[in-house]
Design an enzyme around this catalytic site. Sequence first.
Site, PDB file in Angstrom:
ATOM      1  N   LYS A 196       0.151   5.108   8.299  1.00 56.49           N
ATOM      2  CA  LYS A 196       0.743   5.362   6.973  1.00 56.49           C
ATOM      3  C   LYS A 196      -0.365   5.447   5.914  1.00 56.49           C
ATOM      4  O   LYS A 196      -0.374   6.347   5.075  1.00 56.49           O
ATOM      5  CB  LYS A 196       1.703   4.215   6.630  1.00 56.49           C
ATOM      6  CG  LYS A 196       2.201   4.277   5.214  1.00 56.49           C
ATOM      7  CD  LYS A 196       2.540   2.949   4.574  1.00 56.49           C
ATOM      8  CE  LYS A 196       1.668   1.789   4.809  1.00 56.49           C
ATOM      9  NZ  LYS A 196       1.480   0.860   3.732  1.00 56.49           N
ATOM     10  N   LYS A 199      -7.687   1.307  -2.488  1.00 57.04           N
ATOM     11  CA  LYS A 199      -7.193   0.851  -1.181  1.00 57.04           C
ATOM     12  C   LYS A 199      -7.270   1.982  -0.145  1.00 57.04           C
ATOM     13  O   LYS A 199      -7.623   1.768   1.017  1.00 57.04           O
ATOM     14  CB  LYS A 199      -5.772   0.320  -1.340  1.00 57.04           C
ATOM     15  CG  LYS A 199      -5.029   0.034  -0.056  1.00 57.04           C
ATOM     16  CD  LYS A 199      -5.501  -1.210   0.685  1.00 57.04           C
ATOM     17  CE  LYS A 199      -4.785  -1.310   2.024  1.00 57.04           C
ATOM     18  NZ  LYS A 199      -4.997  -2.515   2.744  1.00 57.04           N
ATOM     19  N   THR A 205       0.869  -1.178   0.000  1.00 57.37           N
ATOM     20  CA  THR A 205       0.000   0.000   0.000  1.00 57.37           C
ATOM     21  C   THR A 205       0.902   1.222   0.000  1.00 57.37           C
ATOM     22  O   THR A 205       1.614   1.474   0.974  1.00 57.37           O
ATOM     23  CB  THR A 205      -0.897   0.026   1.256  1.00 57.37           C
ATOM     24  OG1 THR A 205      -1.630  -1.193   1.313  1.00 57.37           O
ATOM     25  CG2 THR A 205      -1.858   1.194   1.208  1.00 57.37           C
TER      26      THR A 205
HETATM   27  P1  NAD Z   1       6.034  -6.361   7.155  1.00 57.36           P
HETATM   28  O1  NAD Z   1       6.847  -5.264   7.737  1.00 57.36           O
HETATM   29  O2  NAD Z   1       5.617  -7.489   8.034  1.00 57.36           O
HETATM   30  O3  NAD Z   1       6.785  -7.004   5.885  1.00 57.36           O
HETATM   31  C1  NAD Z   1       7.518  -6.266   4.960  1.00 57.36           C
HETATM   32  C2  NAD Z   1       8.763  -7.064   4.584  1.00 57.36           C
HETATM   33  O4  NAD Z   1       9.480  -6.356   3.584  1.00 57.36           O
HETATM   34  C3  NAD Z   1       9.731  -7.248   5.768  1.00 57.36           C
HETATM   35  O5  NAD Z   1      10.023  -8.621   5.932  1.00 57.36           O
HETATM   36  C4  NAD Z   1      10.982  -6.439   5.375  1.00 57.36           C
HETATM   37  O6  NAD Z   1      12.181  -7.010   5.841  1.00 57.36           O
HETATM   38  C5  NAD Z   1      10.890  -6.492   3.849  1.00 57.36           C
HETATM   39  N1  NAD Z   1      11.589  -5.404   3.175  1.00 57.36           N
HETATM   40  C6  NAD Z   1      11.592  -4.081   3.464  1.00 57.36           C
HETATM   41  N2  NAD Z   1      12.330  -3.407   2.561  1.00 57.36           N
HETATM   42  C7  NAD Z   1      12.807  -4.325   1.676  1.00 57.36           C
HETATM   43  C8  NAD Z   1      13.613  -4.250   0.513  1.00 57.36           C
HETATM   44  N3  NAD Z   1      14.098  -3.079   0.069  1.00 57.36           N
HETATM   45  N4  NAD Z   1      13.890  -5.391  -0.143  1.00 57.36           N
HETATM   46  C9  NAD Z   1      13.399  -6.580   0.294  1.00 57.36           C
HETATM   47  N5  NAD Z   1      12.630  -6.719   1.391  1.00 57.36           N
HETATM   48  C10 NAD Z   1      12.323  -5.596   2.064  1.00 57.36           C
HETATM   49  O7  NAD Z   1       4.763  -5.648   6.522  1.00 57.36           O
HETATM   50  P2  NAD Z   1       3.392  -6.352   6.105  1.00 57.36           P
HETATM   51  O8  NAD Z   1       2.465  -6.329   7.258  1.00 57.36           O
HETATM   52  O9  NAD Z   1       3.682  -7.629   5.401  1.00 57.36           O
HETATM   53  O10 NAD Z   1       2.823  -5.243   5.081  1.00 57.36           O
HETATM   54  C11 NAD Z   1       3.372  -5.112   3.780  1.00 57.36           C
HETATM   55  C12 NAD Z   1       2.466  -4.192   2.963  1.00 57.36           C
HETATM   56  O11 NAD Z   1       1.157  -4.750   2.893  1.00 57.36           O
HETATM   57  C13 NAD Z   1       2.315  -2.776   3.565  1.00 57.36           C
HETATM   58  O12 NAD Z   1       2.296  -1.821   2.545  1.00 57.36           O
HETATM   59  C14 NAD Z   1       0.975  -2.860   4.278  1.00 57.36           C
HETATM   60  O13 NAD Z   1       0.361  -1.581   4.382  1.00 57.36           O
HETATM   61  C15 NAD Z   1       0.210  -3.808   3.370  1.00 57.36           C
HETATM   62  N6  NAD Z   1      -0.869  -4.545   4.057  1.00 57.36           N
HETATM   63  C16 NAD Z   1      -0.638  -5.156   5.256  1.00 57.36           C
HETATM   64  C17 NAD Z   1      -1.678  -5.830   5.890  1.00 57.36           C
HETATM   65  C18 NAD Z   1      -1.485  -6.513   7.241  1.00 57.36           C
HETATM   66  O14 NAD Z   1      -2.492  -6.952   7.841  1.00 57.36           O
HETATM   67  N7  NAD Z   1      -0.277  -6.650   7.754  1.00 57.36           N
HETATM   68  C19 NAD Z   1      -2.933  -5.893   5.297  1.00 57.36           C
HETATM   69  C20 NAD Z   1      -3.131  -5.291   4.064  1.00 57.36           C
HETATM   70  C21 NAD Z   1      -2.084  -4.610   3.448  1.00 57.36           C
END
Ligand code: NAD
Length: 297
Positions: free
Chosen positions: A244, A176, A101
């Site tokens: 965010k 979204k 997102t």
């Molecule tokens: P998270 O922090 O658990 O996972 C993100 C991953 O990306 C981490 O493992 C991190 O190490 C990795 N990362 C960061 N920068 C990187 C890079 N340059 N190269 C490779 N890996 C990298 O976050 P999440 O909860 O999985 O959320 C991810 C996205 O999905 C966000 O944008 C969030 O808003 C969206 N989202 C999350 C949820 C939820 O319930 N957690 C629901 C819907 C949408």
Amino acid sequence: MKVKNPKPTIGFIGAGNMGLPMVKNLIKKGFQVKVYDINPKITKRLDKDNIKSVNNLRAVANNKFIISILPDTQDVENVFSTDSGINSYLKPGTIVIDMSTISATSASEIGKILQKQQIEFLDAPVSGGVKGALNASLSIMVGGKKDTYKKSLDILNAIGENIIYAGRLGMGQVFKMCNQIMVGSHIQAMCEAFALCKSKGGDLKLLKETLIGSSANSWMLENLGNDVIDKNEHAGFRIDLQLKDLKLASEAAFEGGVPLPGLSLVLALYLEAKAHNEGKNGNQSLFKTYDRMSNQK
Ligand code: NAD
């Protein structure tokens, strides 16, 4: 014997709370997936689960499809619009699907940069939380060329149930944001109702069941109502991520000159939560803001 139309291989970037279960579902559905995460602890976990992982971006570039699901706009830009990112390793014809997102404007910019290299790009943020990622029941809101969307449907159907073509590039992110405006408002409304009931000594469990059967019902009430009652701060979707998303929606509203007073109120309440170190806690922890404001325990 040669297998007809074998499933394409996928380079996957970001195996966090959402990414890891999505990777597992893709593998379950027969896709070959190669994963890169910047955090070595995540890589170790992938190795333990027998998921093929690599330790640099270049090593995931050589795949027909690239999926990324990273925390914020800057993270996605680091991967797809800087010299130290993946672009110089991608081949023409590759399809990049970013499921993070992020800002709609940034998604459109990334798409334009990739287009110059004949790389197709979709912005495809998701809703449904970690539960939806685990059950492959995510809602996926897709922006970009319709033809690219159609080519990606097989993959999207492996991780989601409700796959919506939202329109031009960036429109997935706009949909979204609208989702997140309602998510924030619904949580805020639930916490507010519970705060009043609590102050009057009411039975919160009974209130929750009553509201589920009434016109006040919501996904938030059904899925997070018990967490509010039990004071469970566990994080599926963190306060930080919700904040965010509200910020992204506010910026888009400002750009468009659209006053969204409800969004401003919810944003202020989430900032209060963050100021009290709730950032890493689950979205529903907004109930603590109401506890603080009304001096209730
Ligand atoms: P998270 O922090 O658990 O996972 C993100 C991953 O990306 C981490 O493992 C991190 O190490 C990795 N990362 C960061 N920068 C990187 C890079 N340059 N190269 C490779 N890996 C990298 O976050 P999440 O909860 O999985 O959320 C991810 C996205 O999905 C966000 O944008 C969030 O808003 C969206 N989202 C999350 C949820 C939820 O319930 N957690 C629901 C819907 C949408």
